[in-house]
Design an enzyme around this catalytic site. Sequence first.
Site, PDB file in Angstrom:
ATOM      1  N   CYS A 148       8.761  -0.408  -3.626  1.00 17.88           N
ATOM      2  CA  CYS A 148       9.904   0.446  -3.943  1.00 17.88           C
ATOM      3  C   CYS A 148       9.815   1.774  -3.203  1.00 17.88           C
ATOM      4  CB  CYS A 148       9.980   0.694  -5.446  1.00 17.88           C
ATOM      5  SG  CYS A 148      10.402  -0.774  -6.418  1.00 17.88           S
TER       6      CYS A 148
ATOM      7  N   CYS B 225      -3.344   1.473   5.759  1.00 20.30           N
ATOM      8  CA  CYS B 225      -2.230   0.532   5.928  1.00 20.30           C
ATOM      9  C   CYS B 225      -1.092   1.077   5.079  1.00 20.30           C
ATOM     10  CB  CYS B 225      -2.643  -0.877   5.523  1.00 20.30           C
ATOM     11  SG  CYS B 225      -3.131  -1.034   3.790  1.00 20.30           S
TER      12      CYS B 225
END
Length: 385
Positions: free
Chosen positions: A197, A347
């Site tokens: 999200c 990442c």
Amino acid sequence: MSLPALVDPGPPLAPHRAARFARHLTLPGVGDHGQRRLAAARVLVIGAGGLGAPAIQYLAAAGVGRLTVIDDDRVELSNLQRQVLHTEGDLGRPKAESARSAVALRDPEVAVTAMAARLDPSNALALFREHDLVLDGSDNFATRYLSNDAAELTGTPVVWGSIHQFAGQVSVFWPGRGPMLRDLFPDIPDADSIESCATGGVFGVLCGAVGSAMAAEALKLLCGIGEPLIGRLARYDALSARWDELRFHADPDRRPVADLEEVAVACRLSAPGRADDISAGEVAARLERGSVGLVVVDVRSTEERETSVIAGSVAVPLARILDEGWACVAEALGDRAIDGRDIIVTCQVGIRSARAIDALIESAPPGTPLRNLAGGVEAFSAAAQ
């Protein structure tokens, strides 16, 4: 296809409870017996976020007697756009405790157990056995597959939902009554294979539509009414205002779940906290001072780096690291690889970077200061604001 009610009716309703649920008592298929079933029900809700927030409110409003809410997260300002159970006064509180307080304001006779913890292989089986039904509103693949596997091992039905940007989906997985999550999606995806999200955004009201649909499935199962979404995946597209349905069946060649060993690996990879973690706040502060004592290695794809990137970071995709080991990182860093700096591996959310470090440890020079950026680029972006 109506199925037997999950719960036997509890004692007769007190007059004030009968008045509260009067609109259910006159509803065909629910009535007095159905309302007493709800009052006797024990429901576990995994996650008090976007999906859990509306589901918890409607389950409590419907008179479900006992709710257990498990969530290890805390309320943040960015949650309030969609997690309507919480308010600004709850900022910083564990979501599970905030959910308990919110339910108490609506109906103090609903018993809520707040677990500010993470569903994991050590507690899942006991929790599933203690409840009649589970609503899985979790936001990560490891927990979703843990729910599936715990359900198969305990025979507990699960109402499952997920959302992404403008779309959501809902289904019911009831062992012995129909196919399970692993029949629909056999393999556990990489933890960050889909945008979160925070990265991709989410249409706030979508959570209400999907979470309410999950609550409806739960109430139907508890009362034994209607046709549950067993063997059916209901999909909602908020942009087109359309629901559609995918039917699926049990895979006859799939091996039944025998234990939690496989999913335990995924849970360990997605669990927060590693000995080599470094916080996003510390990295942001050190970079602000001019990259003091560190260099950042980004193992994401080129496409992901086009969306967001830590300034000055060096790109070395995870696939190369897994294939070539330390050599490709040393090549990308050049002289910086041997000047004593902390090598911060990142990442999107800190999962693939952890895998990269685990692979690099085998081939990097002894003592190489490899650190995992906890929360990844998402956490860094929030810390740097």
